[in-house]
Design a protein around this motif. Sequence first.
Motif, PDB file in Angstrom:
ATOM      1  N   VAL A  25      -0.217  12.932 -19.046  1.00 40.71           N
ATOM      2  CA  VAL A  25       1.121  13.466 -19.291  1.00 40.71           C
ATOM      3  C   VAL A  25       1.694  14.089 -18.027  1.00 40.71           C
ATOM      4  O   VAL A  25       2.902  14.366 -17.963  1.00 40.71           O
ATOM      5  CB  VAL A  25       1.104  14.514 -20.427  1.00 40.71           C
ATOM      6  N   ASP A  26       0.857  14.319 -17.033  1.00 42.18           N
ATOM      7  CA  ASP A  26       1.292  14.823 -15.720  1.00 42.18           C
ATOM      8  C   ASP A  26       1.624  13.607 -14.854  1.00 42.18           C
ATOM      9  O   ASP A  26       0.757  12.785 -14.550  1.00 42.18           O
ATOM     10  CB  ASP A  26       0.165  15.646 -15.099  1.00 42.18           C
ATOM     11  N   LEU A  27       2.882  13.474 -14.436  1.00 41.17           N
ATOM     12  CA  LEU A  27       3.306  12.285 -13.710  1.00 41.17           C
ATOM     13  C   LEU A  27       2.558  12.109 -12.391  1.00 41.17           C
ATOM     14  O   LEU A  27       2.215  10.972 -12.015  1.00 41.17           O
ATOM     15  CB  LEU A  27       4.814  12.331 -13.452  1.00 41.17           C
ATOM     16  N   ILE A  28       2.317  13.189 -11.663  1.00 47.35           N
ATOM     17  CA  ILE A  28       1.602  13.076 -10.393  1.00 47.35           C
ATOM     18  C   ILE A  28       0.173  12.629 -10.630  1.00 47.35           C
ATOM     19  O   ILE A  28      -0.352  11.749  -9.917  1.00 47.35           O
ATOM     20  CB  ILE A  28       1.641  14.410  -9.623  1.00 47.35           C
ATOM     21  N   VAL A  29      -0.481  13.216 -11.616  1.00 48.61           N
ATOM     22  CA  VAL A  29      -1.850  12.810 -11.949  1.00 48.61           C
ATOM     23  C   VAL A  29      -1.872  11.366 -12.422  1.00 48.61           C
ATOM     24  O   VAL A  29      -2.765  10.584 -12.046  1.00 48.61           O
ATOM     25  CB  VAL A  29      -2.454  13.748 -13.016  1.00 48.61           C
ATOM     26  N   HIS A  30      -0.912  10.987 -13.235  1.00 55.55           N
ATOM     27  CA  HIS A  30      -0.859   9.607 -13.738  1.00 55.55           C
ATOM     28  C   HIS A  30      -0.733   8.616 -12.583  1.00 55.55           C
ATOM     29  O   HIS A  30      -1.426   7.591 -12.549  1.00 55.55           O
ATOM     30  CB  HIS A  30       0.316   9.433 -14.690  1.00 55.55           C
ATOM     31  N   ALA A  31       0.146   8.933 -11.624  1.00 55.43           N
ATOM     32  CA  ALA A  31       0.320   8.037 -10.484  1.00 55.43           C
ATOM     33  C   ALA A  31      -0.969   7.914  -9.695  1.00 55.43           C
ATOM     34  O   ALA A  31      -1.394   6.805  -9.331  1.00 55.43           O
ATOM     35  CB  ALA A  31       1.448   8.562  -9.590  1.00 55.43           C
ATOM     36  N   PHE A  32      -1.616   9.048  -9.408  1.00 53.74           N
ATOM     37  CA  PHE A  32      -2.869   9.003  -8.654  1.00 53.74           C
ATOM     38  C   PHE A  32      -3.937   8.233  -9.423  1.00 53.74           C
ATOM     39  O   PHE A  32      -4.669   7.417  -8.840  1.00 53.74           O
ATOM     40  CB  PHE A  32      -3.364  10.425  -8.368  1.00 53.74           C
ATOM     41  N   ALA A  33      -4.056   8.496 -10.720  1.00 45.88           N
ATOM     42  CA  ALA A  33      -5.099   7.848 -11.510  1.00 45.88           C
ATOM     43  C   ALA A  33      -4.917   6.339 -11.539  1.00 45.88           C
ATOM     44  O   ALA A  33      -5.899   5.577 -11.502  1.00 45.88           O
ATOM     45  CB  ALA A  33      -5.098   8.410 -12.927  1.00 45.88           C
TER      46      ALA A  33
ATOM     47  N   VAL B  82       0.797  -1.232   0.000  1.00 49.39           N
ATOM     48  CA  VAL B  82       0.000   0.000   0.000  1.00 49.39           C
ATOM     49  C   VAL B  82       0.832   1.286   0.000  1.00 49.39           C
ATOM     50  O   VAL B  82       0.301   2.362  -0.262  1.00 49.39           O
ATOM     51  CB  VAL B  82      -0.951   0.027   1.226  1.00 49.39           C
ATOM     52  N   ARG B  83       2.118   1.177   0.293  1.00 45.53           N
ATOM     53  CA  ARG B  83       2.935   2.391   0.475  1.00 45.53           C
ATOM     54  C   ARG B  83       2.950   3.304  -0.751  1.00 45.53           C
ATOM     55  O   ARG B  83       2.719   4.515  -0.619  1.00 45.53           O
ATOM     56  CB  ARG B  83       4.358   2.003   0.861  1.00 45.53           C
ATOM     57  N   PRO B  84       3.220   2.795  -1.960  1.00 50.04           N
ATOM     58  CA  PRO B  84       3.271   3.709  -3.116  1.00 50.04           C
ATOM     59  C   PRO B  84       1.944   4.410  -3.368  1.00 50.04           C
ATOM     60  O   PRO B  84       1.912   5.591  -3.709  1.00 50.04           O
ATOM     61  CB  PRO B  84       3.639   2.782  -4.283  1.00 50.04           C
ATOM     62  N   GLN B  85       0.840   3.703  -3.178  1.00 50.91           N
ATOM     63  CA  GLN B  85      -0.467   4.284  -3.469  1.00 50.91           C
ATOM     64  C   GLN B  85      -0.810   5.432  -2.520  1.00 50.91           C
ATOM     65  O   GLN B  85      -1.381   6.439  -2.935  1.00 50.91           O
ATOM     66  CB  GLN B  85      -1.552   3.197  -3.398  1.00 50.91           C
ATOM     67  N   VAL B  86      -0.470   5.284  -1.253  1.00 45.63           N
ATOM     68  CA  VAL B  86      -0.733   6.361  -0.301  1.00 45.63           C
ATOM     69  C   VAL B  86       0.119   7.580  -0.633  1.00 45.63           C
ATOM     70  O   VAL B  86      -0.346   8.731  -0.551  1.00 45.63           O
ATOM     71  CB  VAL B  86      -0.493   5.880   1.141  1.00 45.63           C
ATOM     72  N   ARG B  87       1.350   7.364  -1.030  1.00 46.55           N
ATOM     73  CA  ARG B  87       2.197   8.474  -1.464  1.00 46.55           C
ATOM     74  C   ARG B  87       1.582   9.193  -2.658  1.00 46.55           C
ATOM     75  O   ARG B  87       1.657  10.425  -2.775  1.00 46.55           O
ATOM     76  CB  ARG B  87       3.586   7.962  -1.831  1.00 46.55           C
ATOM     77  N   GLU B  88       0.968   8.447  -3.554  1.00 46.65           N
ATOM     78  CA  GLU B  88       0.387   9.039  -4.752  1.00 46.65           C
ATOM     79  C   GLU B  88      -0.836   9.889  -4.421  1.00 46.65           C
ATOM     80  O   GLU B  88      -1.056  10.945  -5.029  1.00 46.65           O
ATOM     81  CB  GLU B  88       0.052   7.924  -5.750  1.00 46.65           C
ATOM     82  N   ILE B  89      -1.613   9.452  -3.439  1.00 49.90           N
ATOM     83  CA  ILE B  89      -2.736  10.274  -2.977  1.00 49.90           C
ATOM     84  C   ILE B  89      -2.212  11.578  -2.388  1.00 49.90           C
ATOM     85  O   ILE B  89      -2.690  12.669  -2.724  1.00 49.90           O
ATOM     86  CB  ILE B  89      -3.573   9.499  -1.943  1.00 49.90           C
ATOM     87  N   TYR B  90      -1.221  11.463  -1.505  1.00 52.26           N
ATOM     88  CA  TYR B  90      -0.673  12.655  -0.867  1.00 52.26           C
ATOM     89  C   TYR B  90      -0.119  13.631  -1.907  1.00 52.26           C
ATOM     90  O   TYR B  90      -0.299  14.848  -1.797  1.00 52.26           O
ATOM     91  CB  TYR B  90       0.424  12.284   0.126  1.00 52.26           C
ATOM     92  N   ALA B  91       0.561  13.118  -2.918  1.00 55.21           N
ATOM     93  CA  ALA B  91       1.190  13.978  -3.912  1.00 55.21           C
ATOM     94  C   ALA B  91       0.164  14.811  -4.660  1.00 55.21           C
ATOM     95  O   ALA B  91       0.346  16.019  -4.859  1.00 55.21           O
ATOM     96  CB  ALA B  91       2.014  13.141  -4.889  1.00 55.21           C
ATOM     97  N   LEU B  92      -0.927  14.195  -5.081  1.00 54.71           N
ATOM     98  CA  LEU B  92      -1.958  14.962  -5.793  1.00 54.71           C
ATOM     99  C   LEU B  92      -2.573  16.014  -4.876  1.00 54.71           C
ATOM    100  O   LEU B  92      -2.785  17.166  -5.283  1.00 54.71           O
ATOM    101  CB  LEU B  92      -3.050  14.034  -6.331  1.00 54.71           C
ATOM    102  N   VAL B  93      -2.859  15.629  -3.633  1.00 59.83           N
ATOM    103  CA  VAL B  93      -3.429  16.568  -2.669  1.00 59.83           C
ATOM    104  C   VAL B  93      -2.479  17.745  -2.454  1.00 59.83           C
ATOM    105  O   VAL B  93      -2.903  18.901  -2.374  1.00 59.83           O
ATOM    106  CB  VAL B  93      -3.724  15.841  -1.338  1.00 59.83           C
ATOM    107  N   ARG B  94      -1.184  17.457  -2.375  1.00 61.10           N
ATOM    108  CA  ARG B  94      -0.198  18.512  -2.149  1.00 61.10           C
ATOM    109  C   ARG B  94      -0.135  19.481  -3.319  1.00 61.10           C
ATOM    110  O   ARG B  94      -0.065  20.706  -3.138  1.00 61.10           O
ATOM    111  CB  ARG B  94       1.175  17.866  -1.941  1.00 61.10           C
ATOM    112  N   VAL B  95      -0.174  18.956  -4.541  1.00 66.04           N
ATOM    113  CA  VAL B  95      -0.127  19.816  -5.723  1.00 66.04           C
ATOM    114  C   VAL B  95      -1.353  20.733  -5.754  1.00 66.04           C
ATOM    115  O   VAL B  95      -1.238  21.939  -6.016  1.00 66.04           O
ATOM    116  CB  VAL B  95      -0.032  18.975  -7.005  1.00 66.04           C
ATOM    117  N   ALA B  96      -2.521  20.181  -5.478  1.00 64.24           N
ATOM    118  CA  ALA B  96      -3.736  21.002  -5.462  1.00 64.24           C
ATOM    119  C   ALA B  96      -3.634  22.092  -4.405  1.00 64.24           C
ATOM    120  O   ALA B  96      -4.030  23.249  -4.637  1.00 64.24           O
ATOM    121  CB  ALA B  96      -4.953  20.121  -5.208  1.00 64.24           C
TER     122      ALA B  96
END
Length: 283
Positions: free
Chosen positions: A90-98, A37-51
Amino acid sequence: MTGGELYDRCARDAAAAVIANYSTSFALATRLLGPRVRPQVREIYALVRVADEIVDGAAEAAGLDRDQQRVLLDSLEIETLAAIDRGFSVDLIVHAFATTARACGIGEDLIRPFFASMRTDLDLAAHDAASHESYVYGSAEVVGLMCLQVFVNAGHPAPRIPDARLVEGARRLGAAFQDINFLRDQADDSERLGRDYLGIGGATDRATVLERIDRDLDAAAAVIPDLPRDCRRAVTTAHGLFRELAVRLRNSDENVRVSVPRTVKARIAAQAIAGRAPRRSTP
């Protein structure tokens, strides 16, 4: 490794870099998550941080006005939902979250309230009880629910609906985290951003907010033992860090931004690793 696999790995690495640079506390807790689960939680945090940077930090520092910030936030929401549908951005953070959203069942019912709360920061300076509740749901509770979707569904062939008790616990923990951050940042929010999230001095006071935080943290503590085993240590650590912040807020001047020293963070993490139950406000 195929081109798609390499792109996915780069997206995961980009998300990991965001949390590593922006939050020592959440980075510490996230390291205690199991690899499932570790990578997925990081990906949620990253999108939230960018917003959040669009409405609170980097965008303003770059000279963007509120209308320009709103356009960027709207575009990020549209791209996030489209990426979930198409499986690529094409946005790496969005791609990871999606990628995580598709695998774990994070849908519009959680994503749209989040962006609605972020948009509120561009339109509303002072909150009453109703707008505070709505804002906290979208900005924090749904983030907890996104993480819960990962905890329950990562690695499974099809997303499942989490147990109602876990849903309530995730919401209460997210709400506590947000109110603690509001108290910590109260002076800065007022002076720099001109925002009042809590209405302290009006319809509520600091003691009332701290009591609500205690109740929310206790409610979350009651269900953490029911989480999947590879998530408990990390969530217990995050809970413990914010419990410590709540204690320090209660004992500090309201104009001081409290923090948890590294030695105390290490002790809280060590206790969680050893299996100690989440700390309650009362014995």
